[in-house]
Write an enzyme that holds these catalytic residues in place. Structure first.
Site, PDB file in Angstrom:
ATOM      1  N   TYR A  32       0.831  -1.206   0.000  1.00 18.92           N
ATOM      2  CA  TYR A  32       0.000   0.000   0.000  1.00 18.92           C
ATOM      3  C   TYR A  32       0.857   1.244   0.000  1.00 18.92           C
ATOM      4  CZ  TYR A  32       0.745   1.015   5.007  1.00 18.92           C
ATOM      5  OH  TYR A  32       1.305   1.341   6.223  1.00 18.92           O
ATOM      6  N   HIS A 102      -0.073 -21.323  -0.733  1.00 17.92           N
ATOM      7  CA  HIS A 102       0.904 -20.361  -0.227  1.00 17.92           C
ATOM      8  C   HIS A 102       1.697 -19.704  -1.346  1.00 17.92           C
ATOM      9  CE1 HIS A 102      -0.135 -21.924   3.674  1.00 17.92           C
ATOM     10  NE2 HIS A 102       0.614 -21.000   4.241  1.00 17.92           N
ATOM     11  N   LYS A 148       6.457  -1.650   2.107  1.00 19.87           N
ATOM     12  CA  LYS A 148       5.228  -1.141   2.731  1.00 19.87           C
ATOM     13  C   LYS A 148       4.077  -2.121   2.491  1.00 19.87           C
ATOM     14  CE  LYS A 148       2.994   3.392   3.283  1.00 19.87           C
ATOM     15  NZ  LYS A 148       3.065   3.558   4.719  1.00 19.87           N
ATOM     16  N   GLU A 180      11.443   3.179  15.073  1.00 19.27           N
ATOM     17  CA  GLU A 180      10.464   4.097  14.472  1.00 19.27           C
ATOM     18  C   GLU A 180       9.171   4.006  15.267  1.00 19.27           C
ATOM     19  OE1 GLU A 180       9.365   3.091  10.398  1.00 19.27           O
ATOM     20  OE2 GLU A 180       9.419   0.957  10.822  1.00 19.27           O
ATOM     21  N   LEU A 204      10.749   1.628   7.808  1.00 16.10           N
ATOM     22  CA  LEU A 204      10.166   2.022   6.525  1.00 16.10           C
ATOM     23  C   LEU A 204      10.907   3.264   6.022  1.00 16.10           C
ATOM     24  CD1 LEU A 204       7.606   1.329   4.677  1.00 16.10           C
ATOM     25  CD2 LEU A 204       6.806   3.531   5.501  1.00 16.10           C
TER      26      LEU A 204
HETATM   27  N1  PDD Z   1       2.387   5.123   7.647  1.00 17.20           N
HETATM   28  N2  PDD Z   1       7.028   4.085   9.420  1.00 17.20           N
HETATM   29  C1  PDD Z   1       5.894   3.353   9.407  1.00 17.20           C
HETATM   30  C2  PDD Z   1       5.879   2.046  10.116  1.00 17.20           C
HETATM   31  C3  PDD Z   1       4.749   3.836   8.736  1.00 17.20           C
HETATM   32  O1  PDD Z   1       3.634   3.105   8.704  1.00 17.20           O
HETATM   33  C4  PDD Z   1       4.800   5.109   8.108  1.00 17.20           C
HETATM   34  C5  PDD Z   1       3.628   5.681   7.363  1.00 17.20           C
HETATM   35  C6  PDD Z   1       5.995   5.850   8.156  1.00 17.20           C
HETATM   36  C7  PDD Z   1       6.139   7.200   7.497  1.00 17.20           C
HETATM   37  O2  PDD Z   1       6.214   7.102   6.093  1.00 17.20           O
HETATM   38  P1  PDD Z   1       5.764   8.302   5.148  1.00 17.20           P
HETATM   39  O3  PDD Z   1       6.500   9.497   5.605  1.00 17.20           O
HETATM   40  O4  PDD Z   1       6.157   7.841   3.808  1.00 17.20           O
HETATM   41  O5  PDD Z   1       4.266   8.463   5.325  1.00 17.20           O
HETATM   42  C8  PDD Z   1       7.089   5.297   8.805  1.00 17.20           C
HETATM   43  C9  PDD Z   1       1.229   5.408   6.827  1.00 17.20           C
HETATM   44  C10 PDD Z   1       0.933   6.840   6.672  1.00 17.20           C
HETATM   45  C11 PDD Z   1       0.053   4.567   7.275  1.00 17.20           C
HETATM   46  O6  PDD Z   1       0.295   3.390   7.551  1.00 17.20           O
HETATM   47  O7  PDD Z   1      -1.089   5.035   7.281  1.00 17.20           O
END
Ligand code: PDD
Length: 292
Positions: A32, A102, A148, A180, A204
């Protein structure tokens, strides 16, 4: 009525259905992306698209991303969000529908492509000034969180631990290192330097993280990309989270103990202001220096 996008069609959300044999449902076999728009203009869309493409290559999911920008614009338009100060588009691509095995389906199937848009509401300045509290949680996610994927159970449980503790966010810790947030990246201000975990398989590669590092360098703030021990983080002068649905969010307490003076610090405030200014400029279609 909320209009969503599913497999080439725009339709009311209640009418959008996917099969119980969708591999996203059965295996979390999908990926996603969440992209922000400021007054209807997508911010750093190319970087989001590049991360998505990389992830799709890693997972060997094949989908045509050519209509992506148009789908994003159309979702905002059809949902009356084209003038919204901040909105996001969530896009999910799964390997598609096939009887449960799987390994990948022996005969390739069309991926399932789903997207929706919604408004994002920034915390008020007063709420931001209060800051946000976090708890540390062991990181129990898999070893490729740089992709992601929609496989977010570790993140879900971490965020629920924060809710259960009555705080705002969770900080994921592995081998003593603060990696994070449950849905954001993490920065610490240690002495003069802004420090964040380097890109690797354990975080991420946040688009906002990269942009904030770029902004900090432009502003003459020294940056370091290195692991931060959780014990070091507890003694940091400042800490903050970054993300698409987070922007720059000060972390003022960890496990009940204040970070620095227990309120948002000056570097966090400067970076947050600079970030908002860039997004404002982007919204009014003035090209920003950082190349967005
Ligand atoms: N989440 N780390 C994790 C685990 C995340 O799920 C996200 C973003 C980030 C920040 O990434 P970015 O700056 O590209 O949004 C870091 C999204 C927004 C979500 O799961 O809704």
């Amino acid at each position: 009525m909320e209009i969503v996008y599913l497999n080439g069609e725009f339709l009311p959300q209640e009418k959008a259905t996917v099969s119980v044999n969708d591999r996203g449902f059965l295996f979390s076999d999908g990926i996603y992306e969440v992209t922000p728009a400021y007054r209807g203009r997508f911010f750093l869309l190319d970087r989001h698209r590049e991360r998505l493409l990389k992830g799709m290559c890693e997972l060997r999911i094949d989908a045509d991303l050519a209509p992506l920008a148009e789908v994003h614009d159309e979702l905002l338009r059809q949902n009356g969000l084209a003038e919204e100060p901040v909105s996001i588009v969530y896009l999910q691509i799964t390997r598609g529908v096939a009887p449960r095995t799987h390994a990948f389906p022996p005969t390739p199937v069309a991926p399932t492509v789903y997207a929706f848009a919604k408004a994002f509401h920034r915390p008020t300045p007063e709420r931001w000034q209060e800051g946000f509290r976090a708890v540390t949680v062991p990181d129990r996610r898999w070893a490729r969180v740089d992709i992601k994927t929609v496989s977010l159970l570790g993140n879900v449980l971490a965020q629920q631990a924060a809710v259960d503790a009555g705080v705002d966010d969770a900080i994921l810790v592995r081998d003593g290192v603060a990696l994070e947030g449950a849905h954001s990246n993490l920065f610490a201000v240690l002495g003069d330097a802004l420090v964040t975990h380097p890109l690797s398989n354990v975080i991420l590669p946040g688009i906002t993280r990269g942009y904030i590092l770029q902004l900090a360098r432009e502003m003459g703030i020294p940056t370091e990309e290195r692991p931060v021990q959780v014990e070091e983080l507890r003694r940091a002068d400042e800490a903050f989270f970054t993300g698409t649905t987070t922007e720059v969010k000060p972390c003022v307490a960890i496990d009940g103990e204040p970070v620095g003076e227990g309120r948002p610090g000056p570097i966090t405030a400067r970076l947050s202001e600079a970030f908002i200014e860039r997004t404002d400029r982007h919204a009014s279609q003035v090209t920003a220096a950082a190349g967005d």
